[in-house]
Design a protein around this motif. Sequence first.
Motif, mmCIF file in Angstrom:
data_model
loop_
_atom_site.group_PDB
_atom_site.id
_atom_site.type_symbol
_atom_site.label_atom_id
_atom_site.label_comp_id
_atom_site.label_asym_id
_atom_site.label_seq_id
_atom_site.Cartn_x
_atom_site.Cartn_y
_atom_site.Cartn_z
ATOM 1 N N LEU A 178 0.785 -1.223 0.000
ATOM 2 C CA LEU A 178 0.000 0.000 0.000
ATOM 3 C C LEU A 178 0.824 1.284 0.000
ATOM 4 O O LEU A 178 0.369 2.308 -0.510
ATOM 5 N N HIS A 179 2.041 1.242 0.566
ATOM 6 C CA HIS A 179 2.805 2.489 0.583
ATOM 7 C C HIS A 179 3.569 2.701 -0.722
ATOM 8 O O HIS A 179 4.085 3.798 -0.970
ATOM 9 N N GLY A 180 3.615 1.693 -1.576
ATOM 10 C CA GLY A 180 4.455 1.718 -2.767
ATOM 11 C C GLY A 180 4.312 2.918 -3.687
ATOM 12 O O GLY A 180 5.318 3.520 -4.100
ATOM 13 N N PRO A 181 3.081 3.316 -4.060
ATOM 14 C CA PRO A 181 2.961 4.439 -5.012
ATOM 15 C C PRO A 181 3.616 5.723 -4.524
ATOM 16 O O PRO A 181 4.127 6.513 -5.323
ATOM 17 N N TYR A 182 3.625 5.917 -3.212
ATOM 18 C CA TYR A 182 4.144 7.162 -2.653
ATOM 19 C C TYR A 182 5.664 7.165 -2.554
ATOM 20 O O TYR A 182 6.274 8.205 -2.311
ATOM 21 N N VAL A 183 6.280 6.007 -2.744
ATOM 22 C CA VAL A 183 7.742 5.945 -2.825
ATOM 23 C C VAL A 183 8.196 6.422 -4.191
ATOM 24 O O VAL A 183 9.130 7.226 -4.322
ATOM 25 N N TRP A 184 7.521 5.936 -5.232
ATOM 26 C CA TRP A 184 7.923 6.289 -6.592
ATOM 27 C C TRP A 184 7.458 7.687 -6.988
ATOM 28 O O TRP A 184 8.081 8.346 -7.819
ATOM 29 N N PHE A 185 6.375 8.150 -6.391
ATOM 30 C CA PHE A 185 5.845 9.479 -6.716
ATOM 31 C C PHE A 185 5.608 10.245 -5.413
ATOM 32 O O PHE A 185 4.462 10.467 -5.000
ATOM 33 N N PRO A 186 6.691 10.648 -4.724
ATOM 34 C CA PRO A 186 6.552 11.287 -3.415
ATOM 35 C C PRO A 186 5.753 12.577 -3.451
ATOM 36 O O PRO A 186 5.132 12.955 -2.450
#
Length: 206
Positions: A159-167
Amino acid sequence: MLTLFHSPRSRSTAILTLIEEMGIQDRIDIREVTIPRMDGSGRRDPANPHPEGKVPALVHDGRVITERGAIILHLTSLFPDTGLAPKVGTPDWGVFAMWMAWYQGVLEPTFIMEAAGFSHPWMTAAVRDHKTAVARLHAALEKGPWIMGERFSAADILLHGPYVWFPEAAPHDPLIRDWIERCKARPASVKVREADGARMAQLAAA
């Protein structure tokens, strides 16, 4: 036999992180493939068994399994003693499976729609919007500190993945931002991101 088809800095990075967290690196053969990327680089790899040429793809004794949520459910069920998911058949496992489905069916689609500047009443009626999805994350983390409560799980990895690639798309919510940073700071996550970054640099220099 288990084989994971991976491309650095892609959706399959979450599965590599899961494998690292579970400590099952010696149980899975990792094969790197190329994929078409948003910047126009890359290409579909004929060695990749994914029907759409994407990653991740997990092959288990000849059966191809795609979609991160499904792969996470499969691996955590195969290796239950690693502690990255609740015991199969328990109410908590049902909640865990719900988060896998919710990510694929709600969080990622609403995230992409917002990033693309796309809005349509049908989509809002069917899957709501990113703001609504963020509110659900917040509600879960209020009971936290992790998505499933007191214990870190594979749900946090996904669930946290998208915010790593697109902070830049991360919500301006201290509770969620702290959770993202704690997920990123885990040794398995750091190790996999660094390896992916080094591999991407090698590919760019080739």
